[in-house]
Design a protein around this motif. Structure first.
Motif, PDB file in Angstrom:
ATOM      1  N   ALA A   1     -72.063 -59.896  34.577  1.00 17.31           N
ATOM      2  CA  ALA A   1     -72.551 -61.259  34.756  1.00 17.31           C
ATOM      3  C   ALA A   1     -73.968 -61.180  35.312  1.00 17.31           C
ATOM      4  O   ALA A   1     -74.300 -61.795  36.320  1.00 17.31           O
ATOM      5  N   ASN A   2     -74.795 -60.375  34.652  1.00 16.51           N
ATOM      6  CA  ASN A   2     -76.174 -60.193  35.095  1.00 16.51           C
ATOM      7  C   ASN A   2     -77.104 -60.235  33.897  1.00 16.51           C
ATOM      8  O   ASN A   2     -76.647 -60.312  32.751  1.00 16.51           O
ATOM      9  N   CYS A   3     -78.384 -60.194  34.128  1.00 14.37           N
ATOM     10  CA  CYS A   3     -79.329 -60.364  33.020  1.00 14.37           C
ATOM     11  C   CYS A   3     -80.601 -59.559  33.276  1.00 14.37           C
ATOM     12  O   CYS A   3     -80.837 -59.067  34.370  1.00 14.37           O
ATOM     13  N   GLY A   4     -81.401 -59.458  32.234  1.00 13.60           N
ATOM     14  CA  GLY A   4     -82.625 -58.676  32.302  1.00 13.60           C
ATOM     15  C   GLY A   4     -82.399 -57.258  31.817  1.00 13.60           C
ATOM     16  O   GLY A   4     -83.145 -56.730  30.998  1.00 13.60           O
ATOM     17  N   THR A   5     -81.331 -56.632  32.323  1.00 18.11           N
ATOM     18  CA  THR A   5     -81.010 -55.260  31.946  1.00 18.11           C
ATOM     19  C   THR A   5     -80.056 -55.202  30.762  1.00 18.11           C
ATOM     20  O   THR A   5     -80.022 -54.198  30.040  1.00 18.11           O
ATOM     21  N   THR A   6     -79.253 -56.229  30.570  1.00 15.26           N
ATOM     22  CA  THR A   6     -78.174 -56.200  29.582  1.00 15.26           C
ATOM     23  C   THR A   6     -77.687 -57.629  29.360  1.00 15.26           C
ATOM     24  O   THR A   6     -78.380 -58.599  29.677  1.00 15.26           O
ATOM     25  N   SER A   7     -76.485 -57.765  28.788  1.00 19.78           N
ATOM     26  CA  SER A   7     -75.811 -59.068  28.624  1.00 19.78           C
ATOM     27  C   SER A   7     -76.464 -59.980  27.604  1.00 19.78           C
ATOM     28  O   SER A   7     -76.322 -61.203  27.686  1.00 19.78           O
ATOM     29  N   LEU A   8     -77.183 -59.430  26.632  1.00 17.52           N
ATOM     30  CA  LEU A   8     -77.704 -60.238  25.536  1.00 17.52           C
ATOM     31  C   LEU A   8     -76.693 -60.206  24.398  1.00 17.52           C
ATOM     32  O   LEU A   8     -76.467 -59.162  23.802  1.00 17.52           O
ATOM     33  N   PHE A   9     -76.060 -61.334  24.138  1.00 20.29           N
ATOM     34  CA  PHE A   9     -75.108 -61.450  23.036  1.00 20.29           C
ATOM     35  C   PHE A   9     -75.858 -61.914  21.788  1.00 20.29           C
ATOM     36  O   PHE A   9     -76.591 -62.900  21.841  1.00 20.29           O
ATOM     37  N   THR A  10     -75.660 -61.225  20.683  1.00 22.70           N
ATOM     38  CA  THR A  10     -76.369 -61.593  19.457  1.00 22.70           C
ATOM     39  C   THR A  10     -75.578 -61.118  18.246  1.00 22.70           C
ATOM     40  O   THR A  10     -74.445 -60.632  18.377  1.00 22.70           O
ATOM     41  N   SER A  11     -76.170 -61.218  17.077  1.00 21.84           N
ATOM     42  CA  SER A  11     -75.531 -60.810  15.825  1.00 21.84           C
ATOM     43  C   SER A  11     -76.586 -60.160  14.939  1.00 21.84           C
ATOM     44  O   SER A  11     -77.794 -60.281  15.189  1.00 21.84           O
ATOM     45  N   VAL A  12     -76.143 -59.480  13.889  1.00 24.47           N
ATOM     46  CA  VAL A  12     -77.109 -58.853  12.979  1.00 24.47           C
ATOM     47  C   VAL A  12     -77.951 -59.920  12.286  1.00 24.47           C
ATOM     48  O   VAL A  12     -79.142 -59.705  11.998  1.00 24.47           O
ATOM     49  N   GLU A  13     -77.351 -61.095  12.016  1.00 24.38           N
ATOM     50  CA  GLU A  13     -78.112 -62.169  11.373  1.00 24.38           C
ATOM     51  C   GLU A  13     -79.238 -62.662  12.275  1.00 24.38           C
ATOM     52  O   GLU A  13     -80.381 -62.853  11.835  1.00 24.38           O
ATOM     53  N   ASP A  14     -78.928 -62.843  13.564  1.00 17.19           N
ATOM     54  CA  ASP A  14     -79.961 -63.298  14.497  1.00 17.19           C
ATOM     55  C   ASP A  14     -81.016 -62.221  14.728  1.00 17.19           C
ATOM     56  O   ASP A  14     -82.209 -62.533  14.896  1.00 17.19           O
ATOM     57  N   LEU A  15     -80.600 -60.970  14.735  1.00 12.58           N
ATOM     58  CA  LEU A  15     -81.578 -59.898  14.894  1.00 12.58           C
ATOM     59  C   LEU A  15     -82.502 -59.816  13.687  1.00 12.58           C
ATOM     60  O   LEU A  15     -83.690 -59.508  13.818  1.00 12.58           O
ATOM     61  N   ALA A  16     -81.972 -60.125  12.497  1.00 15.79           N
ATOM     62  CA  ALA A  16     -82.821 -60.179  11.308  1.00 15.79           C
ATOM     63  C   ALA A  16     -83.848 -61.298  11.440  1.00 15.79           C
ATOM     64  O   ALA A  16     -85.036 -61.131  11.114  1.00 15.79           O
ATOM     65  N   THR A  17     -83.402 -62.450  11.951  1.00 22.20           N
ATOM     66  CA  THR A  17     -84.320 -63.566  12.199  1.00 22.20           C
ATOM     67  C   THR A  17     -85.388 -63.161  13.211  1.00 22.20           C
ATOM     68  O   THR A  17     -86.579 -63.481  13.064  1.00 22.20           O
ATOM     69  N   TRP A  18     -84.970 -62.452  14.230  1.00 20.25           N
ATOM     70  CA  TRP A  18     -85.897 -62.001  15.270  1.00 20.25           C
ATOM     71  C   TRP A  18     -86.931 -61.042  14.691  1.00 20.25           C
ATOM     72  O   TRP A  18     -88.128 -61.141  14.990  1.00 20.25           O
TER      73      TRP A  18
END
Length: 339
Positions: free
Chosen positions: A104-121
């Motif tokens: 339950a922390n951020c900056g270092t980890t905890s980014l939820f995503t998908s291959v579709e969103d990573l393609a958009t990125w």
């Protein structure tokens, strides 16, 4: 090393509290590069303070919504239910087991995503790169270390030459999750690999790039063989019992606010923590031992007027010489048997 387990709930407050207690640096700033999760935790906290909102809310408003990613979010509430969420696993003796992750922390980890969103990125990054966006340039900007040797890691992304082209990339891992994002901007190419088991995603990403860009890349360099035959390590002579007995006792780290007990069992030095299995240590010589776990892979005892007063511990490749002080007068239960 502090006793936390991967399946513990670890919040941003937990991480920051531990960081505020740190006393020493691993090395002089600029002397070398060492990836730092702690640095990213502090950056996330700075963003939150300046923005006056949660880091997760800032990212959602200023990044994810602007480029229209549909599933990406910073998962800073571990109880949150996520549609189509993947869980992580690991192969233990040919049987798959769940590897629980309750961060339950951020900056270092905890980014939820998908291959579709990573393609958009990646498409967004490619467009920003073409427009000369200074922020993107900063992400991949490499600066020289103190000795003038160029550092391959930029301000958030790794950039290096690969088969005649610039390769921009980054990896991630937690519990059984593994990921790798690879971009070859010159060829408008990108690949994202997300795994829910340890599987070597960086290797897979470059294999895909090799296949898709075979006609556009410089020939691959032949791997140099480093096989010089097996060289067995010279084992030091066993230490005398009276020397080994000096190491026994209780040791405390003020930075981690945790304690370890050093004890003897079967003629070997073992390290005990109330939340870990006992760890057998291999003697490398007087006052030096190698650990059997990555988070505690080496300890070096220190002395004051010839008497053991503590030890310095290394963990993985990012924790160096963390100080543990010997707790005087505490020698109970050093025979290796549980009380």
């Amino acid at each position: 090393m502090a006793g936390w387990r991967m399946d513990d709930v670890i919040t941003q407050e937990h991480i920051l509290t531990m960081l505020y207690r740190q006393r020493d640096l691993n090395f002089v700033p600029g002397a070398e590069h060492l990836y730092s999760n702690s640095g990213y935790a502090l950056l996330a906290d700075l963003v939150s303070r300046f923005a006056g909102t949660l880091f997760s809310e800032f990212c959602q408003r200023e990044i994810f919504d602007r480029i229209s990613t549909s599933t990406t979010h910073v998962h800073d509430v571990h109880q949150r239910i996520v549609l189509n969420r993947a869980y992580s696993y690991d192969d233990v003796d040919n049987v798959y087991e769940i590897r629980v992750l309750s961060f339950a922390n951020c900056g270092t980890t905890s980014l939820f995503t998908s291959v579709e969103d990573l393609a958009t990125w990646m498409i967004h990054l490619q467009e920003q790169r073409a427009s000369g966006d200074p922020a993107l340039k900063r992400l991949t900007e490499r600066e020289a270390l103190n000795d003038e040797v160029e550092n391959a890691y930029g301000f958030g992304l790794t950039a290096r030459e690969w088969r005649g082209s610039d390769a921009i990339q980054h990896s991630g891992s937690d519990a059984g999750f593994r990921s790798h994002l690879l971009m070859i901007p010159e060829h408008g190419f990108g690949v994202a690999v997300l795994c829910s088991v340890p599987c070597g995603p960086q290797r897979l990403a470059f294999e895909v790039a090799d296949h898709c860009l075979a006609d556009h890349l410089d020939p691959a360099e032949e791997e140099k063989s480093n096989n010089q035959g097996h060289q067995s390590e010279t084992q030091p002579d066993p230490l005398a019992e009276d020397v080994m007995s000096q190491y026994l006792g209780e040791y405390e780290s003020q930075e981690l606010q945790t304690r370890y007990w050093l004890l003897m069992k079967g003629g070997h030095l073992r390290v005990r923590h109330q939340r870990h299995r006992d760890m057998e240590m291999t003697c490398l010589g007087i006052d030096r031992f190698k650990g059997s776990q990555r988070f505690l892979n080496a300890i070096r005892f220190t002395r004051n007027n010839g008497q053991i007063d503590g030890f310095l511990a290394d963990g993985g490749d990012r924790v160096r010489s963390l100080r543990f002080e010997k707790v005087e007068g505490r020698r109970e239960n050093t025979t290796g048997e549980h009380a």
